[in-house]
Each structure stands twice: as C-alpha cells, then as structure tokens.
Design an enzyme around this catalytic site. Structure first.
Site, PDB file in Angstrom:
ATOM      1  N   SER A 239       2.999  -2.029  10.613  1.00  0.00           N
ATOM      2  CA  SER A 239       4.429  -2.051  10.897  1.00  0.00           C
ATOM      3  C   SER A 239       5.101  -3.386  10.545  1.00  0.00           C
ATOM      4  O   SER A 239       6.018  -3.835  11.240  1.00  0.00           O
ATOM      5  CB  SER A 239       4.692  -1.677  12.363  1.00  0.00           C
ATOM      6  OG  SER A 239       4.232  -0.354  12.618  1.00  0.00           O
TER       7      SER A 239
ATOM      8  N   ASN B 266       0.863  -1.179   0.000  1.00  0.00           N
ATOM      9  CA  ASN B 266       0.000   0.000   0.000  1.00  0.00           C
ATOM     10  C   ASN B 266       0.902   1.232   0.000  1.00  0.00           C
ATOM     11  O   ASN B 266       1.470   1.588   1.028  1.00  0.00           O
ATOM     12  CB  ASN B 266      -0.894  -0.035   1.253  1.00  0.00           C
ATOM     13  CG  ASN B 266      -1.748   1.209   1.388  1.00  0.00           C
ATOM     14  OD1 ASN B 266      -1.805   2.030   0.472  1.00  0.00           O
ATOM     15  ND2 ASN B 266      -2.399   1.357   2.527  1.00  0.00           N
TER      16      ASN B 266
ATOM     17  N   GLY C 168       1.902   2.339  10.822  1.00  0.00           N
ATOM     18  CA  GLY C 168       2.826   3.462  10.678  1.00  0.00           C
ATOM     19  C   GLY C 168       3.547   3.862  11.956  1.00  0.00           C
ATOM     20  O   GLY C 168       4.189   4.904  12.007  1.00  0.00           O
TER      21      GLY C 168
ATOM     22  N   HIS D  71      -9.769   1.097   4.816  1.00  0.00           N
ATOM     23  CA  HIS D  71      -8.474   1.287   5.482  1.00  0.00           C
ATOM     24  C   HIS D  71      -8.642   2.268   6.639  1.00  0.00           C
ATOM     25  O   HIS D  71      -9.437   3.210   6.549  1.00  0.00           O
ATOM     26  CB  HIS D  71      -7.440   1.820   4.480  1.00  0.00           C
ATOM     27  CG  HIS D  71      -6.058   1.842   5.062  1.00  0.00           C
ATOM     28  ND1 HIS D  71      -5.620   2.884   5.840  1.00  0.00           N
ATOM     29  CD2 HIS D  71      -5.053   0.955   5.006  1.00  0.00           C
ATOM     30  CE1 HIS D  71      -4.378   2.628   6.242  1.00  0.00           C
ATOM     31  NE2 HIS D  71      -4.013   1.460   5.745  1.00  0.00           N
TER      32      HIS D  71
ATOM     33  N   GLU E  46      -7.001   4.718   7.612  1.00  0.00           N
ATOM     34  CA  GLU E  46      -6.842   6.143   7.274  1.00  0.00           C
ATOM     35  C   GLU E  46      -8.096   6.688   6.594  1.00  0.00           C
ATOM     36  O   GLU E  46      -8.444   7.858   6.769  1.00  0.00           O
ATOM     37  CB  GLU E  46      -5.582   6.330   6.418  1.00  0.00           C
ATOM     38  CG  GLU E  46      -4.329   6.213   7.278  1.00  0.00           C
ATOM     39  CD  GLU E  46      -3.129   5.576   6.588  1.00  0.00           C
ATOM     40  OE1 GLU E  46      -3.053   5.584   5.350  1.00  0.00           O
ATOM     41  OE2 GLU E  46      -2.264   5.035   7.318  1.00  0.00           O
TER      42      GLU E  46
ATOM     43  N   GLU F  34      -5.830  -5.035  10.704  1.00  0.00           N
ATOM     44  CA  GLU F  34      -4.837  -3.983  10.922  1.00  0.00           C
ATOM     45  C   GLU F  34      -5.197  -3.201  12.182  1.00  0.00           C
ATOM     46  O   GLU F  34      -6.001  -2.259  12.118  1.00  0.00           O
ATOM     47  CB  GLU F  34      -4.824  -3.017   9.734  1.00  0.00           C
ATOM     48  CG  GLU F  34      -4.442  -3.666   8.425  1.00  0.00           C
ATOM     49  CD  GLU F  34      -3.851  -2.640   7.465  1.00  0.00           C
ATOM     50  OE1 GLU F  34      -2.700  -2.832   7.084  1.00  0.00           O
ATOM     51  OE2 GLU F  34      -4.518  -1.654   7.138  1.00  0.00           O
TER      52      GLU F  34
ATOM     53  N   LYS G 232       0.082   4.228  -0.295  1.00  0.00           N
ATOM     54  CA  LYS G 232      -0.564   5.432   0.255  1.00  0.00           C
ATOM     55  C   LYS G 232      -0.307   6.612  -0.693  1.00  0.00           C
ATOM     56  O   LYS G 232      -0.311   6.420  -1.905  1.00  0.00           O
ATOM     57  CB  LYS G 232      -0.089   5.693   1.688  1.00  0.00           C
ATOM     58  CG  LYS G 232      -0.260   4.437   2.547  1.00  0.00           C
ATOM     59  CD  LYS G 232      -0.094   4.653   4.004  1.00  0.00           C
ATOM     60  CE  LYS G 232      -0.288   3.315   4.714  1.00  0.00           C
ATOM     61  NZ  LYS G 232      -0.250   3.408   6.172  1.00  0.00           N
TER      62      LYS G 232
HETATM   63  P1  PGA Z   1       2.499   0.366   7.775  1.00  0.00           P
HETATM   64  O1  PGA Z   1       1.027   0.551   7.107  1.00  0.00           O
HETATM   65  O2  PGA Z   1       3.066  -0.916   7.223  1.00  0.00           O
HETATM   66  O3  PGA Z   1       3.258   1.576   7.343  1.00  0.00           O
HETATM   67  O4  PGA Z   1       2.284   0.275   9.266  1.00  0.00           O
HETATM   68  C1  PGA Z   1       0.177  -0.544   6.960  1.00  0.00           C
HETATM   69  C2  PGA Z   1      -1.096  -0.127   6.290  1.00  0.00           C
HETATM   70  O5  PGA Z   1      -1.543   1.023   6.483  1.00  0.00           O
HETATM   71  O6  PGA Z   1      -1.712  -0.899   5.554  1.00  0.00           O
END
Ligand code: PGA
Length: 251
Positions: free
Chosen positions: A212, A9, A173, A95, A97, A167, A11
């Site tokens: 992460s 992803n 993140g 997601h 976000e 998640e 982003k």
């Molecule tokens: P990250 O994001 O690996 O940077 O923690 C995971 C995600 O948002 O799918």
C-alpha cells in the site's frame, strides 16, 4: 552508498497498448540520470515490449515470476534463463501472492533465487508475515525462516546481486500500510541478519518496503534509514503516480 530502488509490480494488469502508453509517458517524465533505480515488472506477455521500449533508457525491467529449470517439459512456465535471455535485469521471488495463491514454499523460492543468480538476474526476494503472525508477536520469526530457507545455499559476493522486499502480507493491496516504525524495525533486523550471513556484502544489500505504498505515504517509508526503496503494486499502474513515488526516494 545504496542507490534507492523503486519497482512497479504490475501484477496481472495491462494490455500491449496500455503498456506502450505507460512506457512512453514514463520515459517523458524520467530524466537521463534519475538518481534512483526504476524497475518495471510487467506480466510475461509484455516483457518483449519492455525490452523494445526501455532498452537504452534509465529504466530497467524484470519478470514477476519464472521457473528455476533452464528448459524442459513444464507446460505453461517460462524459465529464468528465458527471461534473462530477453534482457531482464531482475526477478521477483516469493511474492506473497505466489506463496499464498499458488502455494509456493520457501524451498521452491530458494531454487528460484539461486537459478536467477546463476542466470545473471538479480532476485528481489519478498518476505513478510501474516496479520495473525504480527498480532501473535511472531513477525520476525516468520521473516527469519523465509530468509534462512530461501538463502540457505546462496553465497553473496557483491551487495547489488540481491534485493530484499519486506512486504507484510496484510498491507498488500489493502490500502493499509505498515507503520513506518515497524517497517524500519523489520528492515534493521533483516539487515542485521544479512550482515551476519554474508558479511560486508550482506550489510549493503538494498531492502525495499512494499504494501500500500502511494504518493501520499511514500516519503514516510523512503526516508527511513534501513529502507532503500519500495515495491509498489496498485499505485504503480499509473506512470505519473509511480514517478512521484520514486522521487520521494531522492529525499
Ligand atoms: P500494493 O502491492 O502496492 O498494491 O499493496 C504491493 C506488492 O504486492 O508488491
């Protein structure tokens, strides 16, 4: 046999040149039959480049978001039908976000899941609790509500038509992943729920862990019995790191 699915992803990252460099490098690394399904989620502006560079390769791609109406007066949105038309295979739905920065609720996420399926895309439905929910012992309650609202009107005939990404919001993140035993416990609960709702097809749906994931910890998650892949953000921006993570799914 559930084929592992490891997804990048991106982003809101990368320019066109960076995307092309990434695709070229990843195509150098990945053999013809990688044994793991690799999915790239570029931002909407770069989907055309994914189509151009990845078509005919073992790497598939999808959209990070799309609007459930097929067409219409929705300024700034891209429809599920439009991304399917371009050749996308997957759509990320819900997601964290999208939920927490853009205010998407379970009802809208459910519409996206159904519209994706109708357009021939495979939704990756993201679910996960906040830190305060986990600390209060409500993690499963939250995830169960996200699943039951988003999938209420869905009928599933084949397991490959849906993917779930667990998640935990506090792990995304932050550099602090979930404990593998907690991720496994949640994935097993999700699988049980899917089996109850959808029968045999539900029990074979692939479940990813996200939050992460890095080359150093990928094996801890990808070898768990109910986890069939990873949804990777930060560490997926480097093709070498992403491929290292994906290989951890091969055992
Ligand atoms: P990250 O994001 O690996 O940077 O923690 C995971 C995600 O948002 O799918």
């Amino acid at each position: 046999m559930r084929v592992p699915i490891v997804a990048a992803n991106w982003k809101m990252h990368k320019t066109a040149k960076e995307a092309v460099d990434y695709f070229r490098r990843l195509l150098e690394l990945v053999p013809g039959r990688p044994g793991v399904e690799l999915v790239i989620f570029p931002p909407a502006t770069l989907l055309f480049l994914a189509q151009k560079h990845l078509e005919g390769s073992p790497i598939v791609w999808g959209a990070q978001n799309a609007y459930p109406e097929p067409a219409g007066a929705f300024t700034g949105e891209v429809s599920v039908v439009q991304v399917a038309d371009l050749g996308a295979r997957y759509l990320i739905c819900g997601h964290s976000e999208r939920r927490h920065i853009f205010g998407e609720d379970d009802e809208l996420i459910g519409r996206k899941v159904r519209a994706a399926m109708e357009a021939g895309l495979v939704p990756i439905l993201c679910v996960g609790e906040l830190l305060e929910d986990r600390q209060a012992g409500r993690a499963w309650e939250v995830v169960e509500r996200q699943l039951s609202t988003a999938l209420a009107e869905v009928s599933l005939t084949a397991p490959e038509r849906l993917v779930i990404a667990y998640e935990p919001v506090w792990a995304i993140g932050t550099g602090v992943p979930a404990r593998p035993e907690d991720a496994q416990e949640m994935a097993a609960a999700i699988r049980g729920w899917l089996a109850e709702k959808f029968g045999k097809a539900g029990s074979s749906v692939r479940i990813q862990y996200g939050g992460s994931v890095k080359p150093e910890n990928a094996r801890d998650f990808l070898t768990l019995p109910d986890i069939d892949g990873a949804l990777v953000g930060g560490a997926s921006l480097d093709p070498d790191k992403f491929w290292t993570i994906a290989q951890a799914a091969l055992g």
